[in-house]
Design a protein around this motif. Structure first.
Motif, PDB file in Angstrom:
ATOM      1  N   GLN A 124       0.834  -1.213   0.000  1.00  0.00           N
ATOM      2  CA  GLN A 124       0.000   0.000   0.000  1.00  0.00           C
ATOM      3  C   GLN A 124       0.866   1.259   0.000  1.00  0.00           C
ATOM      4  O   GLN A 124       0.446   2.298   0.481  1.00  0.00           O
ATOM      5  CB  GLN A 124      -0.912   0.011   1.223  1.00  0.00           C
ATOM      6  CG  GLN A 124      -1.855  -1.172   1.347  1.00  0.00           C
ATOM      7  CD  GLN A 124      -2.798  -1.315   0.181  1.00  0.00           C
ATOM      8  OE1 GLN A 124      -3.078  -2.410  -0.278  1.00  0.00           O
ATOM      9  NE2 GLN A 124      -3.283  -0.186  -0.329  1.00  0.00           N
ATOM     10  N   ALA A 125       2.062   1.151  -0.562  1.00  0.00           N
ATOM     11  CA  ALA A 125       3.020   2.260  -0.554  1.00  0.00           C
ATOM     12  C   ALA A 125       3.316   2.698   0.876  1.00  0.00           C
ATOM     13  O   ALA A 125       3.468   3.876   1.177  1.00  0.00           O
ATOM     14  CB  ALA A 125       2.525   3.438  -1.397  1.00  0.00           C
ATOM     15  N   PHE A 126       3.353   1.704   1.762  1.00  0.00           N
ATOM     16  CA  PHE A 126       3.702   1.895   3.174  1.00  0.00           C
ATOM     17  C   PHE A 126       2.707   2.790   3.920  1.00  0.00           C
ATOM     18  O   PHE A 126       3.076   3.660   4.697  1.00  0.00           O
ATOM     19  CB  PHE A 126       5.128   2.432   3.308  1.00  0.00           C
ATOM     20  CG  PHE A 126       6.170   1.412   2.960  1.00  0.00           C
ATOM     21  CD1 PHE A 126       6.667   0.560   3.937  1.00  0.00           C
ATOM     22  CD2 PHE A 126       6.620   1.271   1.654  1.00  0.00           C
ATOM     23  CE1 PHE A 126       7.623  -0.409   3.621  1.00  0.00           C
ATOM     24  CE2 PHE A 126       7.563   0.310   1.326  1.00  0.00           C
ATOM     25  CZ  PHE A 126       8.070  -0.531   2.300  1.00  0.00           C
ATOM     26  N   THR A 127       1.429   2.533   3.675  1.00  0.00           N
ATOM     27  CA  THR A 127       0.375   3.137   4.476  1.00  0.00           C
ATOM     28  C   THR A 127      -0.610   2.040   4.861  1.00  0.00           C
ATOM     29  O   THR A 127      -0.328   0.852   4.703  1.00  0.00           O
ATOM     30  CB  THR A 127      -0.306   4.293   3.736  1.00  0.00           C
ATOM     31  OG1 THR A 127      -1.238   4.940   4.627  1.00  0.00           O
ATOM     32  CG2 THR A 127      -1.053   3.831   2.499  1.00  0.00           C
ATOM     33  N   MET A 157       0.287   7.864   7.424  1.00  0.00           N
ATOM     34  CA  MET A 157       0.922   8.497   6.265  1.00  0.00           C
ATOM     35  C   MET A 157       1.754   7.477   5.497  1.00  0.00           C
ATOM     36  O   MET A 157       2.423   6.628   6.092  1.00  0.00           O
ATOM     37  CB  MET A 157       1.814   9.658   6.693  1.00  0.00           C
ATOM     38  CG  MET A 157       1.076  10.829   7.288  1.00  0.00           C
ATOM     39  SD  MET A 157       2.079  12.341   7.345  1.00  0.00           S
ATOM     40  CE  MET A 157       1.826  12.971   5.689  1.00  0.00           C
ATOM     41  N   PRO A 158       1.746   7.525   4.160  1.00  0.00           N
ATOM     42  CA  PRO A 158       2.629   6.653   3.384  1.00  0.00           C
ATOM     43  C   PRO A 158       4.090   7.036   3.600  1.00  0.00           C
ATOM     44  O   PRO A 158       4.392   8.176   3.957  1.00  0.00           O
ATOM     45  CB  PRO A 158       2.185   6.904   1.938  1.00  0.00           C
ATOM     46  CG  PRO A 158       1.548   8.253   1.957  1.00  0.00           C
ATOM     47  CD  PRO A 158       0.919   8.396   3.311  1.00  0.00           C
ATOM     48  N   LEU A 159       4.974   6.074   3.391  1.00  0.00           N
ATOM     49  CA  LEU A 159       6.397   6.299   3.626  1.00  0.00           C
ATOM     50  C   LEU A 159       7.172   6.104   2.327  1.00  0.00           C
ATOM     51  O   LEU A 159       7.360   4.977   1.864  1.00  0.00           O
ATOM     52  CB  LEU A 159       6.934   5.328   4.682  1.00  0.00           C
ATOM     53  CG  LEU A 159       6.241   5.316   6.045  1.00  0.00           C
ATOM     54  CD1 LEU A 159       6.875   4.255   6.942  1.00  0.00           C
ATOM     55  CD2 LEU A 159       6.300   6.682   6.713  1.00  0.00           C
ATOM     56  N   PHE A 160       7.597   7.186   1.721  1.00  0.00           N
ATOM     57  CA  PHE A 160       8.524   7.125   0.590  1.00  0.00           C
ATOM     58  C   PHE A 160       9.097   8.516   0.339  1.00  0.00           C
ATOM     59  O   PHE A 160       8.514   9.525   0.698  1.00  0.00           O
ATOM     60  CB  PHE A 160       7.867   6.564  -0.684  1.00  0.00           C
ATOM     61  CG  PHE A 160       6.569   7.216  -1.081  1.00  0.00           C
ATOM     62  CD1 PHE A 160       6.547   8.436  -1.746  1.00  0.00           C
ATOM     63  CD2 PHE A 160       5.363   6.599  -0.805  1.00  0.00           C
ATOM     64  CE1 PHE A 160       5.348   9.030  -2.121  1.00  0.00           C
ATOM     65  CE2 PHE A 160       4.154   7.180  -1.179  1.00  0.00           C
ATOM     66  CZ  PHE A 160       4.150   8.400  -1.837  1.00  0.00           C
ATOM     67  N   ASN A 161      10.278   8.516  -0.229  1.00  0.00           N
ATOM     68  CA  ASN A 161      11.008   9.754  -0.539  1.00  0.00           C
ATOM     69  C   ASN A 161      11.189  10.641   0.692  1.00  0.00           C
ATOM     70  O   ASN A 161      11.205  11.873   0.608  1.00  0.00           O
ATOM     71  CB  ASN A 161      10.322  10.518  -1.674  1.00  0.00           C
ATOM     72  CG  ASN A 161      10.242   9.696  -2.955  1.00  0.00           C
ATOM     73  OD1 ASN A 161      11.009   8.754  -3.134  1.00  0.00           O
ATOM     74  ND2 ASN A 161       9.321  10.036  -3.838  1.00  0.00           N
ATOM     75  N   LEU A 162      11.332   9.999   1.846  1.00  0.00           N
ATOM     76  CA  LEU A 162      11.426  10.726   3.110  1.00  0.00           C
ATOM     77  C   LEU A 162      12.744  11.466   3.275  1.00  0.00           C
ATOM     78  O   LEU A 162      12.830  12.427   4.040  1.00  0.00           O
ATOM     79  CB  LEU A 162      11.241   9.746   4.275  1.00  0.00           C
ATOM     80  CG  LEU A 162       9.919   8.977   4.292  1.00  0.00           C
ATOM     81  CD1 LEU A 162       9.945   7.899   5.358  1.00  0.00           C
ATOM     82  CD2 LEU A 162       8.752   9.927   4.516  1.00  0.00           C
ATOM     83  N   ALA A 163      13.767  11.034   2.576  1.00  0.00           N
ATOM     84  CA  ALA A 163      15.076  11.681   2.701  1.00  0.00           C
ATOM     85  C   ALA A 163      15.091  13.080   2.094  1.00  0.00           C
ATOM     86  O   ALA A 163      16.042  13.829   2.309  1.00  0.00           O
ATOM     87  CB  ALA A 163      16.157  10.818   2.038  1.00  0.00           C
ATOM     88  N   LYS A 185       0.174  18.653   6.982  1.00  0.00           N
ATOM     89  CA  LYS A 185       1.247  18.502   5.997  1.00  0.00           C
ATOM     90  C   LYS A 185       0.692  18.042   4.657  1.00  0.00           C
ATOM     91  O   LYS A 185      -0.164  17.146   4.589  1.00  0.00           O
ATOM     92  CB  LYS A 185       2.278  17.490   6.503  1.00  0.00           C
ATOM     93  CG  LYS A 185       3.587  17.498   5.738  1.00  0.00           C
ATOM     94  CD  LYS A 185       4.567  16.556   6.397  1.00  0.00           C
ATOM     95  CE  LYS A 185       5.948  16.688   5.789  1.00  0.00           C
ATOM     96  NZ  LYS A 185       6.602  17.960   6.119  1.00  0.00           N
ATOM     97  N   THR A 186       1.168  18.641   3.586  1.00  0.00           N
ATOM     98  CA  THR A 186       0.756  18.250   2.244  1.00  0.00           C
ATOM     99  C   THR A 186       1.301  16.860   1.928  1.00  0.00           C
ATOM    100  O   THR A 186       2.514  16.659   1.930  1.00  0.00           O
ATOM    101  CB  THR A 186       1.291  19.236   1.197  1.00  0.00           C
ATOM    102  OG1 THR A 186       0.880  20.553   1.516  1.00  0.00           O
ATOM    103  CG2 THR A 186       0.790  18.867  -0.190  1.00  0.00           C
ATOM    104  N   PRO A 187       0.436  15.893   1.658  1.00  0.00           N
ATOM    105  CA  PRO A 187       0.936  14.561   1.287  1.00  0.00           C
ATOM    106  C   PRO A 187       1.374  14.537  -0.173  1.00  0.00           C
ATOM    107  O   PRO A 187       0.925  15.350  -0.987  1.00  0.00           O
ATOM    108  CB  PRO A 187      -0.285  13.667   1.506  1.00  0.00           C
ATOM    109  CG  PRO A 187      -1.452  14.583   1.226  1.00  0.00           C
ATOM    110  CD  PRO A 187      -1.029  15.943   1.710  1.00  0.00           C
TER     111      PRO A 187
END
Length: 352
Positions: free
Chosen positions: A85-88, A107-113, A270-272
């Motif tokens: 689920q794209a980490f959500t 919240m989904p988890l990607f491009n967090l860096a 926060k804008t997702p």
């Protein structure tokens, strides 16, 4: 002579060490930065005291999927942040280990860096990715554990002391090392191979409907989406800033305002990212919208005014931007081009 003295010193140090204690040297493993990211945005945020290593990433992945972090060992990070689920979480509100519901959508988890202001969660209450990984363990509505217990369990585990030694040079396990490892793994969760990414790389063409949807997205007189969600020059598809996007006239959840104490921040979240919307429903901080169509309808005719409404919601007085049915269909078609199937199927991100 100076070099000879140095060699003698090193020999003495190594000779005095425990013969049974292995010395581990971590293997640097920098992030694989996509071309579009290199060309359009700044370098990722990697803390000096937590560089990416193969050993740290592997340990972080193991911890992310291990329910040992929770109070009754029934829940792992991945239970509320599923790779497919794209980490959500498909649920509106995730459940803690005792069935307690949270108040916000996971919240989904990607491009967090590339979260440059280092403010995480919907309300910005976490000040780093490491800190973000620290909170759920002791949260009574989530894993409902204590770090003292977690540290003891990991320290007594048959595998973890060796894995921590390999990753950080010490078998002593504490919350700092745990969250560093998880953060290292989370920074590898990079989504960059959607249909639209391939289009920007001149590998494929978009349909006329998808292209018109992108034009609506970029048109201030129609979609006007790009101010908060980026453009073809922002592969994150978010500004990572906090906005009141007209969901409510009054607020039960103050969002950023609850963190800053500033009334002008009430109702801001926060804008997702718009990447992977095909996998990340339900939408908004409270998961109130179950479909992409419902989100588009909100901006088209469902905006609600309030004291802290964002100035970018320029047509709030008329309820929204007033898209036609065809505009809505085209906009959705474009949004779906941001779907990254490679990301959700990447074996490096699954528990294997």
């Amino acid at each position: 002579m100076k070099h000879w003295n140095l060699y003698v010193l090193l020999f003495l140090i190594l000779s005095c060490s425990n013969d049974n204690q292995e010395i581990y040297v971590q293997t640097p493993q920098p992030l694989n930065i996509p071309i579009l990211f290199e060309e359009n945005i700044l370098a990722p945020v990697i803390p000096i005291n937590n560089p990416q290593t193969a050993e740290g990433i592997a340990l972080g992945k193991k911890l992310f999927f291990d329910p040992i972090l929770s109070g009754d060992e029934s829940q792992a990070c991945a239970d509320c942040h599923a790779p497919e689920q794209a980490f959500t979480d498909v649920r509106r509100f995730s459940e803690g280990i005792d069935g307690t519901l949270g108040k916000r959508n996971s919240m989904p988890l990607f491009n967090l860096a590339w979260n440059y202001d280092e403010k995480f969660f919907w309300d910005g209450s976490s000040f780093s990715l490491e800190h973000q990984a620290f909170i759920p363990v002791s949260d009574p509505t989530e894993m409902k554990n204590t770090w003292t217990v977690v540290e003891q369990k990991l320290q007594n585990h048959k595998e973890y002391p060796t894995l921590f030694t390999q990753a950080f040079g010490s078998s002593k396990i504490d919350s700092i090392a745990v969250t560093k490892a998880i953060a290292q793994f989370e920074r590898t969760l990079i989504s960059s191979n959607s249909k639209f990414d391939q289009y920007l790389l001149n590998k494929i063409e978009l349909t006329a409907q998808e292209l018109n949807g992108f034009n609506i997205f970029m048109d201030e007189a129609r979609g006007d989406c790009f101010h908060c969600h980026g453009s073809d020059k922002n592969p994150l598809w978010t500004d990572n800033i906090f906005h009141n996007n007209g969901l409510d006239e009054t607020f039960i959840d103050l969002g950023l305002g609850n963190i800053t104490g500033d009334p002008s921040d009430n109702g801001k979240f926060k804008t997702p990212s718009l990447r992977n919307l095909a996998f990340t429903a339900p939408f908004m901080h409270d998961g109130r919208f179950t479909t992409i169509e419902a989100v588009i309808d909100h901006y088209s005719e469902g905006l609600k005014n309030s004291e802290t409404i964002d100035p970018l919601m320029k047509k709030v007085d008329s309820g929204g931007i007033g898209l036609t049915p065809q505009d809505k269909a085209d906009l959705k078609a474009f949004l779906l081009t941001l779907t990254d199937f490679e990301f959700i199927n990447n074996s490096a991100f699954h528990n294997q």
